[in-house]
Every structure is written in structure tokens, then in C-alpha cells.
Write an enzyme that holds these catalytic residues in place. Structure first.
Site, PDB file in Angstrom:
ATOM      1  N   CYS A 184       4.868   0.494  35.874  1.00 37.99           N
ATOM      2  CA  CYS A 184       4.226  -0.419  34.910  1.00 37.99           C
ATOM      3  C   CYS A 184       2.932   0.568  34.441  1.00 37.99           C
ATOM      4  O   CYS A 184       2.217   1.088  35.551  1.00 37.99           O
ATOM      5  CB  CYS A 184       4.346  -1.343  35.220  1.00 37.99           C
ATOM      6  SG  CYS A 184       5.571  -2.593  34.874  1.00 37.99           S
ATOM      7  N   ARG A 194       5.755   5.692  33.691  1.00 35.62           N
ATOM      8  CA  ARG A 194       5.566   4.627  34.421  1.00 35.62           C
ATOM      9  C   ARG A 194       6.619   3.928  35.047  1.00 35.62           C
ATOM     10  O   ARG A 194       6.998   2.899  34.924  1.00 35.62           O
ATOM     11  CB  ARG A 194       3.926   4.155  35.359  1.00 35.62           C
ATOM     12  CG  ARG A 194       3.376   4.842  35.336  1.00 35.62           C
ATOM     13  CD  ARG A 194       2.018   4.683  35.045  1.00 35.62           C
ATOM     14  NE  ARG A 194       1.706   3.489  36.402  1.00 35.62           N
ATOM     15  CZ  ARG A 194       1.365   3.468  37.600  1.00 35.62           C
ATOM     16  NH1 ARG A 194       0.074   4.925  38.648  1.00 35.62           N
ATOM     17  NH2 ARG A 194       0.642   2.691  38.903  1.00 35.62           N
ATOM     18  N   TRP A 205       8.237  -0.627  33.435  1.00 40.61           N
ATOM     19  CA  TRP A 205       9.209  -0.620  33.467  1.00 40.61           C
ATOM     20  C   TRP A 205      10.300  -2.204  34.156  1.00 40.61           C
ATOM     21  O   TRP A 205       9.093  -2.965  34.778  1.00 40.61           O
ATOM     22  CB  TRP A 205       8.831   0.119  35.272  1.00 40.61           C
ATOM     23  CG  TRP A 205      10.511   0.528  35.806  1.00 40.61           C
ATOM     24  CD1 TRP A 205      11.576   1.621  35.284  1.00 40.61           C
ATOM     25  CD2 TRP A 205      11.322   0.546  36.580  1.00 40.61           C
ATOM     26  NE1 TRP A 205      12.865   1.398  35.978  1.00 40.61           N
ATOM     27  CE2 TRP A 205      12.116   0.912  37.251  1.00 40.61           C
ATOM     28  CE3 TRP A 205      10.469  -0.943  37.950  1.00 40.61           C
ATOM     29  CZ2 TRP A 205      13.421   0.362  37.998  1.00 40.61           C
ATOM     30  CZ3 TRP A 205      11.582  -1.244  38.880  1.00 40.61           C
ATOM     31  CH2 TRP A 205      12.607  -0.173  39.475  1.00 40.61           C
ATOM     32  N   ASN A 231       1.239  -5.144  36.684  1.00 45.83           N
ATOM     33  CA  ASN A 231       1.570  -4.139  36.737  1.00 45.83           C
ATOM     34  C   ASN A 231       1.979  -4.674  38.767  1.00 45.83           C
ATOM     35  O   ASN A 231       1.408  -5.136  39.433  1.00 45.83           O
ATOM     36  CB  ASN A 231       1.109  -2.416  37.239  1.00 45.83           C
ATOM     37  CG  ASN A 231       1.527  -1.768  37.987  1.00 45.83           C
ATOM     38  OD1 ASN A 231       3.194  -1.678  38.716  1.00 45.83           O
ATOM     39  ND2 ASN A 231       1.096  -0.744  38.812  1.00 45.83           N
ATOM     40  N   GLY A 232       3.552  -4.342  39.118  1.00 43.91           N
ATOM     41  CA  GLY A 232       4.018  -5.440  40.375  1.00 43.91           C
ATOM     42  C   GLY A 232       4.278  -6.521  40.744  1.00 43.91           C
ATOM     43  O   GLY A 232       5.175  -6.525  39.187  1.00 43.91           O
ATOM     44  N   GLU A 259      19.561  16.391  47.775  1.00 45.80           N
ATOM     45  CA  GLU A 259      19.019  16.937  46.660  1.00 45.80           C
ATOM     46  C   GLU A 259      19.771  17.359  45.045  1.00 45.80           C
ATOM     47  O   GLU A 259      19.553  16.691  43.842  1.00 45.80           O
ATOM     48  CB  GLU A 259      17.727  18.037  46.620  1.00 45.80           C
ATOM     49  CG  GLU A 259      16.624  17.889  45.373  1.00 45.80           C
ATOM     50  CD  GLU A 259      16.188  17.123  45.204  1.00 45.80           C
ATOM     51  OE1 GLU A 259      16.336  15.204  45.306  1.00 45.80           O
ATOM     52  OE2 GLU A 259      15.238  17.101  43.919  1.00 45.80           O
ATOM     53  N   LYS A 304      19.844  14.988  41.658  1.00 43.44           N
ATOM     54  CA  LYS A 304      18.902  15.203  40.551  1.00 43.44           C
ATOM     55  C   LYS A 304      20.538  15.176  39.548  1.00 43.44           C
ATOM     56  O   LYS A 304      20.158  14.862  38.297  1.00 43.44           O
ATOM     57  CB  LYS A 304      19.098  17.056  40.898  1.00 43.44           C
ATOM     58  CG  LYS A 304      17.866  17.592  40.378  1.00 43.44           C
ATOM     59  CD  LYS A 304      16.400  17.124  40.624  1.00 43.44           C
ATOM     60  CE  LYS A 304      16.114  15.799  40.883  1.00 43.44           C
ATOM     61  NZ  LYS A 304      14.634  16.245  41.778  1.00 43.44           N
ATOM     62  N   GLU A 362      20.918  11.593  38.342  1.00 47.26           N
ATOM     63  CA  GLU A 362      19.589  11.087  37.461  1.00 47.26           C
ATOM     64  C   GLU A 362      19.160  11.889  36.474  1.00 47.26           C
ATOM     65  O   GLU A 362      18.775  11.303  35.586  1.00 47.26           O
ATOM     66  CB  GLU A 362      18.890  11.347  38.338  1.00 47.26           C
ATOM     67  CG  GLU A 362      17.626  12.215  38.767  1.00 47.26           C
ATOM     68  CD  GLU A 362      16.581  12.112  39.667  1.00 47.26           C
ATOM     69  OE1 GLU A 362      15.854  11.535  39.529  1.00 47.26           O
ATOM     70  OE2 GLU A 362      16.140  13.326  40.264  1.00 47.26           O
ATOM     71  N   HIS A 374      34.846  13.375  58.151  1.00 44.67           N
ATOM     72  CA  HIS A 374      34.897  12.174  58.504  1.00 44.67           C
ATOM     73  C   HIS A 374      34.943  11.085  57.453  1.00 44.67           C
ATOM     74  O   HIS A 374      34.845  10.091  57.866  1.00 44.67           O
ATOM     75  CB  HIS A 374      33.849  12.135  59.689  1.00 44.67           C
ATOM     76  CG  HIS A 374      33.537  13.222  60.478  1.00 44.67           C
ATOM     77  ND1 HIS A 374      34.554  12.783  61.805  1.00 44.67           N
ATOM     78  CD2 HIS A 374      32.924  14.036  60.764  1.00 44.67           C
ATOM     79  CE1 HIS A 374      33.874  14.457  62.632  1.00 44.67           C
ATOM     80  NE2 HIS A 374      33.404  13.966  62.148  1.00 44.67           N
ATOM     81  N   LYS A 424       9.088   7.804  37.095  1.00 45.95           N
ATOM     82  CA  LYS A 424       7.747   8.400  38.324  1.00 45.95           C
ATOM     83  C   LYS A 424       7.313   8.115  39.157  1.00 45.95           C
ATOM     84  O   LYS A 424       7.470   8.540  40.306  1.00 45.95           O
ATOM     85  CB  LYS A 424       7.442   9.511  36.997  1.00 45.95           C
ATOM     86  CG  LYS A 424       7.085  11.043  37.968  1.00 45.95           C
ATOM     87  CD  LYS A 424       6.858  11.738  36.847  1.00 45.95           C
ATOM     88  CE  LYS A 424       6.817  13.152  37.664  1.00 45.95           C
ATOM     89  NZ  LYS A 424       8.394  13.390  38.222  1.00 45.95           N
TER      90      LYS A 424
END
Ligand code: M6R
Length: 620
Positions: free
Chosen positions: A2, A27, A74, A100-101, A493, A497, A500, A516, A615
């Protein structure tokens, strides 16, 4: 997560708010909205979806207002629709709030307010703030005092922007644990969650500190603590030029940022390594004027017996590589933890631990909280970030700053590789100070680091080949990534990637772990991507790849050019130039970034703003 903006001054507020919001869309992009005061009337305009929807609305309505606040969302409480979009108003239409929060006690407050006759129009936690301020305002019509009384009732961490129709010459900003910056102009002032958004208008920035309220007019700002006592602080001058947000001819920011990596590495190395090979992590000694640097003294460095790394997401993967590097070069134990997992338990760090927080944005709530907890327990603290002006930059005296410029794409690419390079520099620095490596070994390490950008360029030059090879697997529903040692984090990673960007399910495993349990998912429909570079774990990784191949999986390797064993065993090879295994994470991730980009682009996904993401993750 946000973004909050605000403006008062001689300009039309709506276009200014939009241009600030454009800088903050990273954001969150579930909805956007503004509240402006037009002819003495508080007007809220908001729209679900990307900022462009709000832009269309504002182009049509063209509000004539010189004051307003805005928001990009968001979603946390309530689905992303028009109703839940911010700003939220009180029932009298006098007060509008952006937030925001998370207000943790919102349910109790909502029940109480509903019982008192307040009507709610959304499912958000934010709306309670509008009604609470309104309830307080009804008592004495003093908006500042009403805000101060209302925030005392809120639990959680949050930032707020508030406008009140009865006070059209003011906006209010409240910061409790977050970042909020006021940009000071000439007879105009700006508000934003990220100073970068006001930097396009002014370089005079006043940052709100913990539990502060700002009363902003076009001609000034007054700061108050939550007790209402006025606080006096001077604005700071922001260095450098405003960020330029530009795709530079690339189809997406992500692709541009992948291609920037050699440049980023050269700049970061150039900042900390002199031509003579002297490594100085305190950037202020290098002639520029930053107010940050890595300032632990040699005696302090010699006194630590452990390093503890905390981070989230991609930064956590960089931290995992950091652990290998520190243990290998410095020879002391190093743990790496997902910052959110530190909540609610005992953090075992002390006066002889160095806790390192890694965060591109420097704003990730869990990472900040973990570092603060470590600080409380007496640990030395350090940060690796791309944003020295961030929250992280304010809470630790030891900062290593990567030279990435702004990363616009929500998925991290160049900042990951830059975080890795910062870990190489940190590990070498700690090892040199503690005499854990010989001067000759230190020299070799620095020389090899300097060769990496050119090797990265060789990989990037093969973008088209990597794209063609990757698209053969674009119809997969599940992809497994494996690697060992330094390239286990690369496997994680690579999987992150792909997930997302393309929304294809992918999992990363330590190659030795496959047998395993995870091997059960393998069949001819599940491609396996294996990072296999000559070195200590080469043979064992190949054996693990054989095990996957025996289950009919399609095999893709990230391997060095000309590796014949690999060529025989794998269906597809994404090659990298020959490299010492110790430095290989700086290269092996590049073909995986390009692979994920190519597949996502081919599938028509929203590459720069993948669904559901933001982000800067400022909620816990
Ligand atoms: O700003 P930070 O580095 O603290 O962010 C941490 C994660 O949220 C971030 O790396 C996230 O995983 C990205 N989406 C990765 O591409």
C-alpha cells in the site's frame, strides 16, 4: 505494501497525486483512489485494478482541487474491489483516510462503532479509523486532537493519510512503525510512503519518525508525537537526481533489469573496491558523501563469533549464499533465517553475534522487526539494501548499499545479484580483518569478482537461445529445480522466479533431498532444472540428476559451456561460461531469470506486476 501520497499547493492536486502514485504502484496494484477537496467539498474517487483505471476516472472527472491524498492498495482485509479501495470516509462525509499496514484490533473497534450507530461501507480494517476520528471530532471539532485521540485506540503498525473537509488547507499524516516522507516545496508540500515519489518535485525531505503525526499545510509542516507535544526536526537534503522510470527500449522493466546486472556489479564493486584492490566497506571513505557505511571497528569484527542473517523471499536466498561464503572465508558459524519465522520465539543472538538483515527495499516489516529484535538482544547489526534512505538504513549503523538504481519490476533480479556481491564483499572484509584468509587469497577473490560482469554479459548475449530452449517447457504445470551447495539457493531462486512470473508451480530442492520424498512427483510431465557446475559437489549433483532422469523427467541443466557429461545426460542445456564454483551463483541465476521471463512473456502474463504481489512487503 500500500502506498500513501498527498499534496497541497498551487497545482491541480489530482495530476500530482497520480504522478506520486505512479512511483508507488510497486507497493500494490489491487486498487487506487484519491480524496480531494473541491470547492469546499470532500470528493473520493477510486477504482479497483491498476492505477490506469483511476487515471481514466480522473481524466473524465477532472477534479479542480488543490489539496488531496491518494492511495494504491495491496489487499489485506477485504477483496480488491471498488468498495474496499481507499480512501475510506466517515458517515458524515467530512473525513477521508488512506492507510498502509494493519489495524489489529479492527474487529473490536468495528463492533463498538457499529453498536454506537456507525455504518460501515467496506470490509477493510481502515474504515474503523475514519469512524473513530469522526467520533472524536464530534466532541470538540479539533481535528489534530481527534486524530491523536483516535490513534491511541489503534493496535498494530500503520501509516495514515487523512483529510478533513472542515479543514481544507491541511492534510495529516500519521506514522506508527512505517515510512512516510513529507517533501517540502515552495508554497506547496507533498506526502508519500517512499521519498522517491516526492523526489520528482523536491529534494527537501522530512521523514516522519515512529509514532509521529504531521500537520501539513502548503506553507509548512508541524510534527507532533502521539502525546501532542510538538517535535522540531530539520528537513534533510536528498542526494542525487530523481529516479528516472524508463524501459530504455526493452519490452518490460524486468528484462531491462536482467540486462543491467553486469553494470550494477561493476558499479557496486567500483564503489567498495579501489583499483589497488583495497576493500573499504565504509562508503563515506571513498570520496562520495553518503551518510551510511559499514562502521564496525576491527576490534568489534574480531570479537564476533557468529553471524546471523535475516531476510525474506529472494533476499533470503541471497542470505543463504551469504552463509556459505561467510562460513567458507571467515570460518565462523553463520545461520540464515526467514525473518517472519523469528516472530514469537526466542532469538538466540548476543553481544558477540553480527546480525545482517538483507532487504532490497529496506522496508520489509518482518526483516526490520527481526533486526530490531536482534539489536534489543545486544547483537551487532548490519544491513544489505538498495535503499539507504529506507527504514533499514535508519536502524543500523552498518549498511552495505548496492548500486542498482531503482528496481521497478516487482520480481527481484538485479537486486538479488547485487545482494550476492555485497555478501562476497562482506565475507572478504570480515575474513581480511580477522586474518582468516591470506592476503594472496583475498587478492585473488577480488580479482575474480572483477571478472564476473563480463561473464554475465556472455550469458545475456545468448538471451534468444535461452528463450527458445525455455519455451519448450512453457506448457508444464509443475517444475522442479535442484542444486547443491552454493547453488541450492540458486535452485530456490529459480523456482521462485518461475512461480511469481509465470504462475507455474515450481519447487526448489537441495539436489540430495530429492530422493527423500520429492522424487515421487516426477514423471515425464515434470521438467527438472538442475544447476551443475564443476567443483566439490559436481559428481553428486549429476548422480541426483540421473535419479530424476530415470523417472522419465525432462532434464534441463544450467552448466558450463562444453561440459560433455552434461550434454549427454540432459535434454536441454542453458550454458554459462567456465567459472570457479565459488563464484558461480553470480552467473547460474541469469539463465533462470531469462527462462522465467521468456515463459511468462510467452504465456502473456503481467511480467512487471504479477498478480497478488507487491514489491515492498510492509505487513507482517
Ligand atoms: O525488499 P525485500 O528484499 O526485503 O523483499 C523481500 C521479498 O519480498 C522479495 O524478495 C520478494 O520475494 C520478491 N517478489 C522476489 O522476486
Amino acid at each position: 505494501m500500500c502506498g500513501i501520497v498527498g499534496y497541497l499547493g498551487p497545482l491541480e492536486a489530482a495530476p500530482v497525486l497520480l504522478s506520486e502514485l505512479r512511483c508507488l504502484e510497486y507497493r500494490g496494484y489491487d486498487s487506487a483512489g484519491v480524496a480531494v477537496i473541491e470547492d469546499g467539498q470532500l470528493v473520493v474517487m477510486k477504482s479497483a485494478g491498476k492505477l490506469s483505471n483511476l487515471e481514466t476516472l480522473l481524466t473524465k472527472t477532472k477534479p479542480a482541487a488543490k489539496v488531496g491524498i491518494g492511495h494504491t492498495r495491496w489487499a489485506t482485509h477485504g477483496v480488491p474491489n471498488d468498495q474496499n479501495a481507499h480512501p475510506h470516509m466517515d458517515n458524515t462525509g467530512n473525513i477521508a483516510v488512506v492507510h498502509n499496514g494493519i489495524i489489529e484490533n479492527h474487529e473490536d473497534l468495528r463492533n463498538e462503532l457499529e453498536a454506537a450507530g456507525y455504518h460501515f461501507n467496506s470490509d477493510t480494517d481502515t474504515e474503523v479509523v475514519a469512524h473513530l476520528v469522526s467520533q472524536e471530532y464530534a466532541k470538540d471539532k479539533d481535528i489534530l486532537k481527534s486524530i491523536l485521540r483516535a490513534v491511541k485506540r489503534l493496535d498494530g503498525i500503520y501509516a495514515l493519510g487523512i483529510v478533513c473537509q472542515a479543514h481544507p488547507d491541511k492534510i495529516y499524516a500519521v506514522n506508527h512503525h512505517y515510512s512516510l516522507s513529507v517533501g517540502l516545496g515552495k508554497h506547496e508540500n507533498f506526502l508519500a510512503s517512499d521519498s522517491m515519489a516526492v523526489r520528482q518535485y523536491t529534494n527537501q525531505i522530512l521523514k516522519l519518525e515512529m509514532s509521529e503525526v504531521a500537520e501539513i499545510t502548503a506553507d509548512g509542516v508541524r510534527l507532533f508525537d502521539f502525546e501532542g507535544t510538538e517535535v522540531h526536526r530539520k528537513a534533510a537534503t536528498m542526494d542525487g537526481s530523481p529516479y528516472v522510470i524508463d524501459k530504455a527500449g526493452f519490452k518490460h522493466f524486468l528484462l531491462k533489469e536482467i540486462h543491467e546486472q553486469p553494470h550494477v556489479l561493476r558499479r557496486t564493486l567500483g564503489k567498495y573496491l579501489s583499483h589497488s584492490g583495497r576493500l573499504t566497506l565504509d562508503a563515506s571513505h571513498n570520496g562520495d558523501v553518503p551518510s551510511y557505511g559499514f562502521r564496525m571497528t576491527d576490534t568489534e569484527i574480531k570479537g564476533i563469533d557468529r553471524v546471523h542473517i535475516v531476510a525474506c523471499g529472494t533476499a533470503y536466498h541471497a542470505g543463504m549464499v551469504g552463509k556459505y561464503l561467510i562460513e567458507e572465508l571467515v570460518g565462523i558459524p553463520c545461520d540464515v533465517e526467514i525473518a517472519s519465522e523469528i516472530r514469537g520465539r526466542k532469538l538466540l543472538v548476543n553481544e558477540s553475534t553480527l546480525t545482517v538483515a538483507v532487504s532490497q527495499s529496506g522496508e520489509t516489516a518482518d526483516t526490520i522487526a527481526a533486526l530490531q529484535e536482534a539489536k534489543k538482544r545486544g547483537s551487532f547489526t548490519a544491513g544489505i539494501t538498495n535503499r539507504p534512505d529506507s527504514h533499514l538504513g535508519q536502524i543500523t549503523p552498518n549498511l552495505i548499499v548496492s548500486e542498482c538504481g531503482l528496481e521497478v519490476s516487482v520480481a527481484a533480479t538485479k537486486t538479488y545479484v547485487a545482494q550476492l556481491v555485497c555478501f562476497y564483499l562482506l565475507a572478504i572484509h570480515l575474513a581480511e580483518v580477522r586474518n582468516a584468509i591470506t592476503p594472496e587469497r583475498a587478492r585473488q577473490l577480488k580479482v575474480t569478482l572483477g571478472t564476473i560482469p563480463a561473464l554475465q554479459e556472455q550469458i545475456l548475449a545468448k538471451e534468444q537461445d535461452i528463450r527458445e530452449a525455455s519455451l519448450k517447457y512453457a506448457d508444464a504445470h509443475d517444475v522442479v529445480f535442484i542444486g547443491r551447495g552454493l547453488n541450492y539457493p540458486t535452485a530456490l531462486e529459480g523456482a521462485l522466479k518461475l512461480k511469481e512470473l509465470s504462475y507455474i508451480h515450481a519447487s526448489g530442492y537441495a539436489a540430495g533431498e530429492l530422493k527423500h520424498g520429492p522424487i515421487a512427483v516426477l514423471d515425464a510431465s515434470v521438467p527438472v532444472v538442475c544447476i551443475v557446475v564443476p567443483g566439490a559437489v559436481y559428481e553428486k549433483t549429476l548422480s541426483n540428476a540421473q535419479e530424476a532422469r530415470a523417472r522419465a523427467a525432462k532434464m534441463i541443466a544450467v552448466a558450463v559451456e562444453g561440459d560433455e557429461q552434461v550434454a549427454k545426460m540432459f535434454d536441454t542445456v542453458l550454458s554459462i561460461p567456465a567459472v570457479d564454483e565459488f563464484f558461480s551463483p553470480l552467473l547460474t541465476v541469469l539463465p533462470l531469470q531469462l527462462m522465467s521471463y521468456s515463459v511468462a512473456d510467452y504465456l502473456g502474463k503481467d511480467v512487471d506486476q504479477p498478480r497478488n504481489l507487491a514489491k515492498s512487503v510492509t505487513v507482517e
